[in-house]
Design a protein around this motif. Structure first.
Motif, PDB file in Angstrom:
ATOM      1  N   LYS A 213       0.939  -1.220  -0.001  1.00  0.00           N
ATOM      2  CA  LYS A 213      -0.052  -0.007   0.104  1.00  0.00           C
ATOM      3  C   LYS A 213       0.937   1.212   0.030  1.00  0.00           C
ATOM      4  O   LYS A 213       0.622   2.149  -0.858  1.00  0.00           O
ATOM      5  N   VAL A 214       1.976   1.364   0.684  1.00  0.00           N
ATOM      6  CA  VAL A 214       2.752   2.332   0.647  1.00  0.00           C
ATOM      7  C   VAL A 214       3.329   2.648  -0.653  1.00  0.00           C
ATOM      8  O   VAL A 214       3.618   3.786  -1.206  1.00  0.00           O
ATOM      9  N   THR A 216       2.224   1.537  -3.498  1.00  0.00           N
ATOM     10  CA  THR A 216       1.050   2.265  -4.453  1.00  0.00           C
ATOM     11  C   THR A 216       0.979   3.724  -3.993  1.00  0.00           C
ATOM     12  O   THR A 216       0.956   4.391  -5.134  1.00  0.00           O
ATOM     13  N   MET A 217       1.184   4.131  -2.899  1.00  0.00           N
ATOM     14  CA  MET A 217       0.755   5.665  -2.685  1.00  0.00           C
ATOM     15  C   MET A 217       1.793   6.542  -3.328  1.00  0.00           C
ATOM     16  O   MET A 217       1.722   7.534  -3.840  1.00  0.00           O
ATOM     17  N   GLN A 218       3.119   5.962  -3.366  1.00  0.00           N
ATOM     18  CA  GLN A 218       4.349   6.591  -3.616  1.00  0.00           C
ATOM     19  C   GLN A 218       4.169   6.731  -5.140  1.00  0.00           C
ATOM     20  O   GLN A 218       4.557   7.698  -5.881  1.00  0.00           O
ATOM     21  N   ASN A 220       1.373   6.640  -6.984  1.00  0.00           N
ATOM     22  CA  ASN A 220       0.247   7.594  -7.500  1.00  0.00           C
ATOM     23  C   ASN A 220       0.886   9.199  -7.228  1.00  0.00           C
ATOM     24  O   ASN A 220       0.283  10.001  -8.059  1.00  0.00           O
ATOM     25  N   TRP A 221       1.674   9.304  -6.013  1.00  0.00           N
ATOM     26  CA  TRP A 221       2.059  10.469  -5.941  1.00  0.00           C
ATOM     27  C   TRP A 221       3.113  11.054  -6.932  1.00  0.00           C
ATOM     28  O   TRP A 221       3.029  12.217  -7.380  1.00  0.00           O
ATOM     29  N   GLU A 537       1.355   7.807   8.006  1.00  0.00           N
ATOM     30  CA  GLU A 537       0.968   9.260   7.682  1.00  0.00           C
ATOM     31  C   GLU A 537       2.307   9.841   7.032  1.00  0.00           C
ATOM     32  O   GLU A 537       2.195  10.900   6.189  1.00  0.00           O
ATOM     33  N   ILE A 540       3.966   9.069   2.190  1.00  0.00           N
ATOM     34  CA  ILE A 540       4.385   9.871   0.898  1.00  0.00           C
ATOM     35  C   ILE A 540       5.358  10.732   1.220  1.00  0.00           C
ATOM     36  O   ILE A 540       6.480  10.565   0.860  1.00  0.00           O
TER      37      ILE A 540
END
Ligand code: ANZ
Ligand code: ZN
Length: 816
Positions: A213-214, A216-218, A220-221, A537, A540
């Protein structure tokens, strides 16, 4: 003796500190392990989230130490930032004083938790010996062309006449004085993180030890997208309006072109038209909203017509040019072709302003009519109304139309990133000053390395009104130019605190070095961080910036690793009654209160036992109470059995059973901790072991087996509850610290369960025999007996009245 946790905990904390048992040095012959927690902001007090974070890290550090690793386990303070400055304004206390006294307080609290940090490596980012190097890194980036200045918008409160951080602006209103916030353009410093966009994206693949999940967040960022850039010509002025689209296949469906309100062409296009005034008003209105609000799917699409038209280069069609909230200047070209039929945002916009909707991609099985559409058709399909491309699948058409545009010279394939350069300027006092000097003759001049640090002046006025106290401090402001030695002015912006936290993990490897940020051999020995632990939190920004820093300083030859953090664990939240524990909700339990009442060992044990580290944890007073009782039980058990130890003989009837308990537990705890960080199940295995030993308290056990059981119980429990285990370890007569002992290894032979033969009777008569584990419970014996094939015919038609079992001997089935 009573379990006096207060006495025990303070005694051992003192001894560990005196004997420096957690001090780490660079032993290059030993394998290293770097265990790191995200360092805290010194807000004043530890909360349960901290306790959880550090309890997890401490278990990992202790476990690795006992397993023969040279462990680096440091702690420090992310000590610059806004809250200190706000406290200064509010309470008239200097940010430095506020920060350092908070640090003192929190350090004491950390020590009360018995965490095994090497305190000799403590760092605070607000210390001149630290920020000297933060400034040094700024200069490094500057030299490498990665730090530059440009105009950018900030949130500006006209009443406070100050710049506000995004989080200080709520619904376009200043959080402090409730005035409407405006956007103001200021010269600001940026780091060119976009130079590394590709590598930051591609190297995510190497991070096998990171949660998906981390990653993926990166991803997308960073937001890589492939598309086509091409231009529309403005009908009257002839200006080229360049647009970026990921969907060139929809180009025949364009019914308007839409620009960001801040787009440089907006003025020329609208000037002299009857729409000039409404365009100006709309631009003004947009200044109040940040990008996140403007592009949120929740936000209603809004815009105005500019009065101008553009020509679609593919079909010569004339379409109106609008400006709208959902188009951002900072992405792509700041202009978009509007295709309502196939883009949801454009669809909503077109519906609102009655713009035509033209279908150009058709689903395989039906025909779409614009009037009947309730939303955009965004799936794949076949091209229609698209001239020579009709009948092509849209996936093919994306390439074909892009290529066609390249061929006729109106466009080209482009890759765009969402990732923006990192704005590091803060118009604030409490941060690391940006080491730059402005000279009328020489321009922008970097401070010379030998002149670092650029110190923050201490005597400063905080009236909460000026842009930054540094701008009013002549002593700071006025300086001489390093080049021409003429009068010059210092940069008054300080750095975003994310800069400070992007390199602290290198500094721990050589925290007291005054010559360089760190020695190469040390940093290369310790890096990468083997295990990083912290809150999601930071998934990103902090992690992205740190990864960027790592790549820059690797390219500068300072480190060799490509990625700074090998494994990442994002711990879950601490909840109470199902919601996050937080001051604002008022449902907190303070760590101090728990330590006072039960001791640090209980607090740690509960937090580790209540849930696996990644999951959210529900606070439970009974749970805490239960862990406390467990430790009391351990205390009594070891005391009692250590007395028994002096009288024990060389042979014990129950040796085998006790050894099995011991070694089974070693195996289970080792696997749970090392393979999965399943601390909760590891602890429950230790609890079972204690039950097992309790059951054998009064049986005959030999001296060596009893000693082995007690020693191992303490060794296994040591990483979780370091104080009580240290105390009992000494009760057993050991002289060295339990925390310096090697982790125990299990004996596979001891675990094998013996089988014995037992007799099965029906109504007292022997009818059969069976093999069963010596460990079998009475239920297991009963069940196994009733399943014996040979007995089935004998039990048919009979009513079983009861089944009597005698462990390790027989089962007697009574029937009627
Ligand atoms: C026409 C179109 C038709 C689009 C369609 C999408 C679907 P990602 O994947 O996020 O890169 N866009 C481009 N620049 C923009 C900006 N500055 N502000 C707001 N939106 C912008 O998406 C790229 C798509 O986002 C582009 O493709 C563009 O809309 C929009 F059926 O062009 B598209
Ligand atoms: Zn000069």
């Amino acid at each position: 003796m009573k379990y006096d946790f207060k006495l025990i905990e303070s005694k051992w904390q003192k001894k560990w500190e005196e004997n420096k048992i957690y001090k780490t040095s660079e032993d290059y012959n030993k394998p290293k392990y770097y265990c790191l927690e995200m360092f805290p902001y010194p807000s004043g007090n530890l909360h349960m989230g901290h306790v959880r974070n550090y309890s997890i890290g401490d278990v990992v550090a202790r476990f690795k130490r006992m397993n023969g690793f040279n462990v680096l386990y440091p702690m420090g303070w992310d000590a610059f930032g806004l809250p200190a400055e706000n406290a200064a304004i509010k309470h008239g206390i200097h940010p430095s004083k506020w920060t350092w006294s908070n640090i003192d307080n929190m350090r004491t609290q950390l020590k009360q938790l018995g965490l095994s940090y090497d305190w000799d490596r403590e760092v605070a980012t607000c210390h001149p010996n630290y920020y000297k190097w933060t400034q040094w890194f700024f200069l490094l980036l500057y030299k490498r062309g990665l730090a530059y200045r440009k105009k950018a918008f900030v949130n500006w409160c006209p009443s406070c006449s100050t710049v506000l951080a995004n989080e200080q602006v709520v619904d376009g209103i200043c959080d402090r004085c409730k005035t409407e916030v405006v956007k103001k353009e200021l010269e600001q410093w940026f780091f060119k993180i976009t130079d590394y966009a590709d590598e930051l994206l591609n190297d995510l693949e190497k991070l096998h030890g990171w949660p998906d999940k981390v990653k993926t967040m990166q991803q997308n960022w960073i937001g890589r997208s492939e598309g086509v850039e091409f231009s529309f010509n403005a009908e009257k002025t002839g200006d080229k309006i360049s647009v970026f689209t990921t969907r060139p296949d929809t180009v025949y469906g364009v019914s308007y072109v839409v620009l960001a309100p801040e787009h440089p062409l907006v003025e020329t296009l609208s000037s002299g038209t009857e729409y000039e005034v409404s365009v100006k008003e709309f631009k003004k209105k947009m200044e109040k909203y940040n990008e996140i609000v403007r592009t949120s799917t929740e936000t209603e699409k809004e815009g105005v017509f500019t009065g101008a038209y553009a020509i679609n280069p593919m079909n010569g069609e004339k379409v109106p040019i609008w400006i709208a909230n959902y188009v951002l200047l900072g992405y792509g070209t700041g202009a978009v072709m509007g295709v309502p039929a196939h883009d949801q945002r454009d669809f909503e916009f077109a519906k609102k302003y009655n713009l035509p909707i033209k279908v150009v991609i058709s689903p395989q099985d039906k025909t779409l009519h614009p009037d009947e559409m309730n939303e955009a058709f965004v799936d794949d399909g076949i091209l229609v109304n698209s001239d020579r491309f009709n009948g092509m699948s849209n996936i093919e058409a994306i390439k074909a139309i892009g290529r066609y545009m390249e061929d006729i010279g109106i466009g080209k394939f482009e890759v765009n990133f969402k990732l923006r350069d990192w704005l590091i300027s803060r118009q604030r006092y409490w941060g690391a000053p940006i080491p730059i000097i402005y000279c009328d003759k020489c321009g922008v001049v970097p401070v010379r390395e030998e002149d670092l640090p650029v110190l923050l002046p201490e005597d400063i006025q905080f009236n909460g009104r000026s842009t930054s106290p540094l701008q009013e401090c002549d002593k700071f402001l006025n300086t001489t130019c390093p080049k021409c030695h003429g009068l010059a002015r210092r940069e008054t912006d300080t750095m975003d605190t994310f800069v400070c936290s992007s390199w602290y993990f290198y500094r721990y490897t050589d925290a007291r070095n005054e010559e360089e940020p760190f020695a190469r051999e040390k940093v290369n020995y310790w890096m990468p961080v083997d295990q990083y632990i912290g809150g999601v939190e930071h998934a990103i920004l902090h992690l992205m910036y740190s990864r960027f820093f790592n790549k820059v300083i690797r390219d500068a030859g300072l480190v060799t690793v490509d990625e700074p953090f090998e494994n990442l664990l994002t711990q879950g939240m601490v909840l109470r009654d199902g919601v996050k524990m937080s001051k604002s909700i008022g449902n907190t339990v303070s760590p101090e209160e728990i330590i006072e009442k039960y001791g640090a060992d209980t607090a740690r044990l509960f937090i580790l036992f209540a849930a696996p580290p990644e999951r959210d944890l529900e606070w439970s007073d009974q749970g805490v109470e239960g862990c406390f009782r467990f430790l009391q039980r351990v205390f009594r058990l070891v005391e009692e059995l250590s007395n028994k130890l002096s009288n024990a003989g060389n042979f014990g009837e129950y040796d085998k059973d006790v050894r099995r308990i011991t070694h089974k537990t070693i195996k289970k705890v080792t696997e749970d901790v090392s393979e999965r960080f399943n601390f909760n199940t590891a602890i429950s295995a230790i609890m079972e072991m204690v039950n097992g030993l309790n059951a054998h308290k009064d049986t005959n056990i030999s001296k060596t087996v009893l000693k082995e059981a007690l020693d191992n119980l303490l060794l296994l429990l040591a990483p979780f509850a370091p104080h009580i285990t240290e105390e009992l370890w000494h009760t057993l007569g050991h002289k060295e610290s339990v925390h310096l002992m090697p982790w125990p290894k299990y004996d596979a032979n001891a675990i094998v369960e013996d089988e014995i033969e037992i007799v099965i009777q029906i109504n007292g008569k022997v009818r059969d025999k069976m093999k069963i584990s010596v460990e079998a419970s009475e239920d297991e014996m009963r069940e196994a007996a009733l399943k014996q094939e040979k007995l089935l015919p004998l039990l048919e038609d009979k009513k079983i009245v009861k089944v009597i079992t005698v462990p390790k001997k027989l089962v007697n089935i009574v029937v009627k």
